[in-house]
Design an enzyme around this catalytic site. Structure first.
Site, short mmCIF file in Angstrom:
data_model
loop_
_atom_site.label_atom_id
_atom_site.label_comp_id
_atom_site.label_asym_id
_atom_site.label_seq_id
_atom_site.Cartn_x
_atom_site.Cartn_y
_atom_site.Cartn_z
N CYS A 114 0.84 -1.21 0.00
CA CYS A 114 0.00 0.00 0.00
C CYS A 114 0.87 1.26 0.00
O CYS A 114 1.51 1.56 -1.00
CB CYS A 114 -0.97 -0.04 1.18
SG CYS A 114 -2.38 1.08 0.99
N HIS A 218 -3.46 -5.31 0.77
CA HIS A 218 -2.86 -5.69 2.05
C HIS A 218 -2.83 -7.21 2.21
O HIS A 218 -3.73 -7.79 2.84
CB HIS A 218 -3.64 -5.05 3.21
CG HIS A 218 -3.35 -3.60 3.40
ND1 HIS A 218 -2.41 -3.14 4.31
CD2 HIS A 218 -3.84 -2.50 2.78
CE1 HIS A 218 -2.35 -1.82 4.26
NE2 HIS A 218 -3.21 -1.40 3.33
N GLU A 220 -1.07 -9.03 4.10
CA GLU A 220 -0.92 -9.48 5.49
C GLU A 220 -2.26 -9.78 6.13
O GLU A 220 -2.36 -10.59 7.07
CB GLU A 220 -0.14 -8.43 6.31
CG GLU A 220 -0.91 -7.22 6.75
CD GLU A 220 -1.13 -6.17 5.67
OE1 GLU A 220 -1.73 -5.12 5.96
OE2 GLU A 220 -0.68 -6.39 4.52
#
Length: 246
Positions: A114, A218, A220
């Site tokens: 990001c 994202h 993660e």
């Protein structure tokens, strides 16, 4: 030995019990957990203003992760601030840009997420759209209201890219939490993924070596809902091990 991954700590704000707000260098736990899960050791680094001190810490690490966070100060890509620009912090920008350039100079593998993708692009001479309305006034939703682990839109991946090899597919559903995007692409980078409304969703080094992997979403937060996203962190760990053994 497990590789050590330098994670640049994002700027944050904590509200204390007496309603006093303090600035922090804080990291969402999922970033650290994703690095650990992939086989690395996360090491959070603050935005040191002395470059010699900053690079000394980076030299102790085998790879770098640039996570999400605030907008990038448009001063760094020679623009005046748009009315739609969000919160910025020049100290953090300067440190992250310095680390990005140092990584390229020293051949240290780097992954950007990001804001991490955006600032790495700026570090290499690229620019940003300060708001998605500058790209496409009728753009898709890029700031989802659903849980961060919810994949909400599809991303088309260049079939010949290293990213396609990492993910094992040429179309993937991702989450989305941004209002800025890549405009002019930085030196040595190439676009390897986008959404149907034309928003750049991933960059990598021109040779597709895996040394620079940058994504707008994202991963993660998608470790369990979109399991192929684990491969992005695994790639960082693999490249870090290779760098450590050079």
């Amino acid at each position: 030995m497990k590789p050590v991954i330098a994670v640049m700590g994002p700027h944050g704000q904590n509200l204390l019990y007496n309603s006093v707000s303090i600035s922090t260098v804080s990291l969402n736990e999922v970033y650290a957990n994703s690095v650990i899960r992939a086989g690395g050791i996360p090491f959070v680094i603050p935005p040191l203003t002395e470059k010699e001190d900053l690079f000394r810490l980076i030299d102790q690490c085998d790879g770098i992760l640039l996570p999400g966070g605030e907008d990038v100060d448009p001063m760094f890509y020679h623009q005046s601030p748009s009315a739609k620009l969000g919160r910025i912090n020049r100290t953090f920008d300067e440190a992250w840009i310095a680390v990005g350039r140092y990584a390229v100079e020293k051949g240290i593998p780097i992954m950007g997420i990001c804001r991490g993708m955006q600032i790495m692009n700026v570090a290499l001479g690229g620019s940003l759209y300060q708001d998605l309305s500058e790209v496409n006034p009728s753009h898709l939703l890029h700031g989802q209201h659903q849980d961060r682990s919810y994949p909400i839109h599809s991303v088309d991946v260049d079939k010949d890219s290293n990213l396609a090899r990492i993910l094992g597919q040429e179309q993937v559903y991702t989450n989305t939490m941004h209002h800025q995007s890549v405009h002019e692409v930085g030196k040595g980078l190439k676009v390897v993924a986008h959404t149907e409304d034309g928003i750049v969703e991933a960059l990598e080094d021109e040779r597709g070596t895996g040394m620079i992997q940058l994504v707008q979403w994202h991963p993660e937060e998608l470790q369990d809902s979109v399991p192929c996203m684990r491969n992005l962190f695994k790639n960082l760990i693999d490249m870090a091990v290779k760098h450590a053994n050079q």
